[in-house]
Design a protein around this motif. Sequence first.
Motif, PDB file in Angstrom:
ATOM      1  N   ALA A 152      -2.687  -3.323   0.320  1.00  0.00           N
ATOM      2  CA  ALA A 152      -3.672  -2.246   0.253  1.00  0.00           C
ATOM      3  C   ALA A 152      -3.025  -0.951   0.733  1.00  0.00           C
ATOM      4  O   ALA A 152      -2.275  -0.939   1.726  1.00  0.00           O
ATOM      5  CB  ALA A 152      -4.891  -2.576   1.101  1.00  0.00           C
ATOM      6  N   VAL A 153      -3.317   0.119   0.009  1.00  0.00           N
ATOM      7  CA  VAL A 153      -2.811   1.442   0.403  1.00  0.00           C
ATOM      8  C   VAL A 153      -4.001   2.387   0.504  1.00  0.00           C
ATOM      9  O   VAL A 153      -4.639   2.696  -0.505  1.00  0.00           O
ATOM     10  CB  VAL A 153      -1.787   1.983  -0.622  1.00  0.00           C
ATOM     11  N   GLU A 154      -4.316   2.824   1.724  1.00  0.00           N
ATOM     12  CA  GLU A 154      -5.422   3.755   1.945  1.00  0.00           C
ATOM     13  C   GLU A 154      -4.909   5.189   1.853  1.00  0.00           C
ATOM     14  O   GLU A 154      -3.896   5.539   2.473  1.00  0.00           O
ATOM     15  CB  GLU A 154      -6.056   3.519   3.311  1.00  0.00           C
ATOM     16  N   VAL A 155      -5.653   5.987   1.086  1.00  0.00           N
ATOM     17  CA  VAL A 155      -5.211   7.349   0.799  1.00  0.00           C
ATOM     18  C   VAL A 155      -6.395   8.316   0.982  1.00  0.00           C
ATOM     19  O   VAL A 155      -7.513   8.007   0.530  1.00  0.00           O
ATOM     20  CB  VAL A 155      -4.685   7.461  -0.653  1.00  0.00           C
ATOM     21  N   PRO A 156      -6.200   9.481   1.612  1.00  0.00           N
ATOM     22  CA  PRO A 156      -7.275  10.490   1.649  1.00  0.00           C
ATOM     23  C   PRO A 156      -7.662  10.897   0.223  1.00  0.00           C
ATOM     24  O   PRO A 156      -6.811  10.951  -0.674  1.00  0.00           O
ATOM     25  CB  PRO A 156      -6.628  11.670   2.394  1.00  0.00           C
ATOM     26  N   HIS A 157      -8.936  11.161   0.019  1.00  0.00           N
ATOM     27  CA  HIS A 157      -9.398  11.480  -1.330  1.00  0.00           C
ATOM     28  C   HIS A 157      -8.650  12.661  -1.946  1.00  0.00           C
ATOM     29  O   HIS A 157      -8.387  12.694  -3.144  1.00  0.00           O
ATOM     30  CB  HIS A 157     -10.909  11.753  -1.319  1.00  0.00           C
ATOM     31  N   ARG A 186     -12.113   6.556   2.413  1.00  0.00           N
ATOM     32  CA  ARG A 186     -10.821   6.861   1.811  1.00  0.00           C
ATOM     33  C   ARG A 186     -10.684   6.054   0.526  1.00  0.00           C
ATOM     34  O   ARG A 186     -11.408   5.072   0.320  1.00  0.00           O
ATOM     35  CB  ARG A 186      -9.675   6.505   2.779  1.00  0.00           C
ATOM     36  N   ALA A 187      -9.792   6.448  -0.327  1.00  0.00           N
ATOM     37  CA  ALA A 187      -9.498   5.662  -1.529  1.00  0.00           C
ATOM     38  C   ALA A 187      -8.509   4.562  -1.147  1.00  0.00           C
ATOM     39  O   ALA A 187      -7.519   4.825  -0.446  1.00  0.00           O
ATOM     40  CB  ALA A 187      -8.894   6.541  -2.618  1.00  0.00           C
ATOM     41  N   THR A 188      -8.801   3.336  -1.570  1.00  0.00           N
ATOM     42  CA  THR A 188      -7.915   2.211  -1.262  1.00  0.00           C
ATOM     43  C   THR A 188      -7.391   1.606  -2.560  1.00  0.00           C
ATOM     44  O   THR A 188      -8.169   1.077  -3.370  1.00  0.00           O
ATOM     45  CB  THR A 188      -8.646   1.127  -0.448  1.00  0.00           C
ATOM     46  N   TYR A 189      -6.079   1.689  -2.759  1.00  0.00           N
ATOM     47  CA  TYR A 189      -5.446   1.072  -3.923  1.00  0.00           C
ATOM     48  C   TYR A 189      -5.058  -0.360  -3.560  1.00  0.00           C
ATOM     49  O   TYR A 189      -4.479  -0.619  -2.501  1.00  0.00           O
ATOM     50  CB  TYR A 189      -4.198   1.862  -4.342  1.00  0.00           C
ATOM     51  N   ARG A 190      -5.393  -1.292  -4.466  1.00  0.00           N
ATOM     52  CA  ARG A 190      -5.067  -2.707  -4.257  1.00  0.00           C
ATOM     53  C   ARG A 190      -3.964  -3.116  -5.222  1.00  0.00           C
ATOM     54  O   ARG A 190      -4.100  -2.982  -6.439  1.00  0.00           O
ATOM     55  CB  ARG A 190      -6.308  -3.574  -4.473  1.00  0.00           C
ATOM     56  N   LEU A 191      -2.865  -3.612  -4.654  1.00  0.00           N
ATOM     57  CA  LEU A 191      -1.695  -3.972  -5.442  1.00  0.00           C
ATOM     58  C   LEU A 191      -1.329  -5.431  -5.236  1.00  0.00           C
ATOM     59  O   LEU A 191      -1.663  -6.038  -4.202  1.00  0.00           O
ATOM     60  CB  LEU A 191      -0.481  -3.122  -5.041  1.00  0.00           C
ATOM     61  N   PRO A 194       5.712  -8.295  -5.686  1.00  0.00           N
ATOM     62  CA  PRO A 194       6.679  -9.368  -5.403  1.00  0.00           C
ATOM     63  C   PRO A 194       7.217  -9.207  -3.985  1.00  0.00           C
ATOM     64  O   PRO A 194       7.504  -8.072  -3.555  1.00  0.00           O
ATOM     65  CB  PRO A 194       7.783  -9.138  -6.446  1.00  0.00           C
ATOM     66  N   PRO A 195       7.362 -10.284  -3.229  1.00  0.00           N
ATOM     67  CA  PRO A 195       7.814 -10.166  -1.838  1.00  0.00           C
ATOM     68  C   PRO A 195       9.070  -9.314  -1.636  1.00  0.00           C
ATOM     69  O   PRO A 195       9.111  -8.496  -0.701  1.00  0.00           O
ATOM     70  CB  PRO A 195       8.034 -11.631  -1.417  1.00  0.00           C
ATOM     71  N   PRO A 196      10.094  -9.421  -2.497  1.00  0.00           N
ATOM     72  CA  PRO A 196      11.300  -8.598  -2.257  1.00  0.00           C
ATOM     73  C   PRO A 196      11.060  -7.102  -2.428  1.00  0.00           C
ATOM     74  O   PRO A 196      11.911  -6.295  -2.035  1.00  0.00           O
ATOM     75  CB  PRO A 196      12.297  -9.112  -3.307  1.00  0.00           C
ATOM     76  N   GLN A 197       9.910  -6.722  -3.035  1.00  0.00           N
ATOM     77  CA  GLN A 197       9.646  -5.309  -3.294  1.00  0.00           C
ATOM     78  C   GLN A 197       8.799  -4.638  -2.215  1.00  0.00           C
ATOM     79  O   GLN A 197       8.449  -3.460  -2.347  1.00  0.00           O
ATOM     80  CB  GLN A 197       8.956  -5.160  -4.657  1.00  0.00           C
ATOM     81  N   LEU A 198       8.478  -5.358  -1.138  1.00  0.00           N
ATOM     82  CA  LEU A 198       7.650  -4.765  -0.087  1.00  0.00           C
ATOM     83  C   LEU A 198       8.368  -3.619   0.625  1.00  0.00           C
ATOM     84  O   LEU A 198       7.769  -2.571   0.888  1.00  0.00           O
ATOM     85  CB  LEU A 198       7.233  -5.837   0.918  1.00  0.00           C
ATOM     86  N   VAL A 199       9.630  -3.811   0.926  1.00  0.00           N
ATOM     87  CA  VAL A 199      10.380  -2.747   1.606  1.00  0.00           C
ATOM     88  C   VAL A 199      10.555  -1.531   0.701  1.00  0.00           C
ATOM     89  O   VAL A 199      10.326  -0.390   1.139  1.00  0.00           O
ATOM     90  CB  VAL A 199      11.738  -3.284   2.111  1.00  0.00           C
ATOM     91  N   PRO A 200      10.936  -1.717  -0.579  1.00  0.00           N
ATOM     92  CA  PRO A 200      10.989  -0.543  -1.467  1.00  0.00           C
ATOM     93  C   PRO A 200       9.652   0.172  -1.607  1.00  0.00           C
ATOM     94  O   PRO A 200       9.616   1.408  -1.714  1.00  0.00           O
ATOM     95  CB  PRO A 200      11.448  -1.147  -2.806  1.00  0.00           C
ATOM     96  N   VAL A 217      -0.092  -5.055   4.382  1.00  0.00           N
ATOM     97  CA  VAL A 217       0.292  -6.297   3.705  1.00  0.00           C
ATOM     98  C   VAL A 217      -0.708  -7.400   4.015  1.00  0.00           C
ATOM     99  O   VAL A 217      -1.071  -7.611   5.186  1.00  0.00           O
ATOM    100  CB  VAL A 217       1.712  -6.721   4.124  1.00  0.00           C
ATOM    101  N   GLY A 218      -1.167  -8.087   2.965  1.00  0.00           N
ATOM    102  CA  GLY A 218      -2.151  -9.153   3.133  1.00  0.00           C
ATOM    103  C   GLY A 218      -1.599 -10.517   2.760  1.00  0.00           C
ATOM    104  O   GLY A 218      -0.419 -10.812   2.994  1.00  0.00           O
ATOM    105  N   ASP A 219      -2.441 -11.344   2.172  1.00  0.00           N
ATOM    106  CA  ASP A 219      -2.080 -12.717   1.847  1.00  0.00           C
ATOM    107  C   ASP A 219      -1.199 -12.786   0.603  1.00  0.00           C
ATOM    108  O   ASP A 219      -1.084 -11.830  -0.163  1.00  0.00           O
ATOM    109  CB  ASP A 219      -3.342 -13.550   1.595  1.00  0.00           C
TER     110      ASP A 219
END
Length: 227
Positions: A152-157, A186-191, A194-200, A217-219
């Motif tokens: 989840a990525v929370e972003v100001p409107h 706030r606006a929350t984007y749900r993505l 892939p695990p290796p792409q979390l750091v990028p 980061v969630g489940d």
Amino acid sequence: MTSHPRSPGSADGDPPLPSTVARPVEHELVVKKSRFITLLHPVTTVADAEAVIARVRKEHWDARHHCTALVVGTHADQQRSSDDGEPSGTAGIPMLEVLRHRHVTDVVAVVTRYFGGVLLGAGGLVRAYSNAVSETLDLAPVLRREVMVEVAVEVPHAEAGRIGNVLHEWCATHGAVLEGTDYAARATYRLLVPPPQLVPLEAALASASSGTLSPAVGDRRIVDVPA
């Protein structure tokens, strides 16, 4: 795209998960006047598979044999087959071997045979039933399964439109999926990432927001994606 609860046995570095089929596919093979009508059908449980088999038996009530093979479970945990009156080992097991070799799961194969009057012999039956399933799999749209992480990525409107574009472009080049957006304080984007792409992803968000945004980061989930 379909998602499933994560299996406890799945982990980074494990062999790739078995694929599955996206929708039912039917194909007919004729061998020395015998008709082999194959149905491949996606299922999630043995009970689902048995219901498909029962429906085929009812539809083709006048056929001599309805041979079956099924594989169910995230890691192809449950496997069954039936020769349904054909000589032992000439139908169900060869069909199941094709499913195993093609590394698929959550699928049932039913091959309905209308006898054409010419005996095929044990070897001929094995080839016919194997080819019937293999040719049908060749026609089936395949779904690859991957372990993905919910993010989840929370972003100001005020920044939602710009960051949304950044996330769209990032997902398109990193094998991730933008599932949706929730709007509250706030606006929350749900993505799904892939695990290796979390750091990028964290680096991309930091760069796009001067370090003010970071992913939550969630489940983990197992996700079906087109192959």
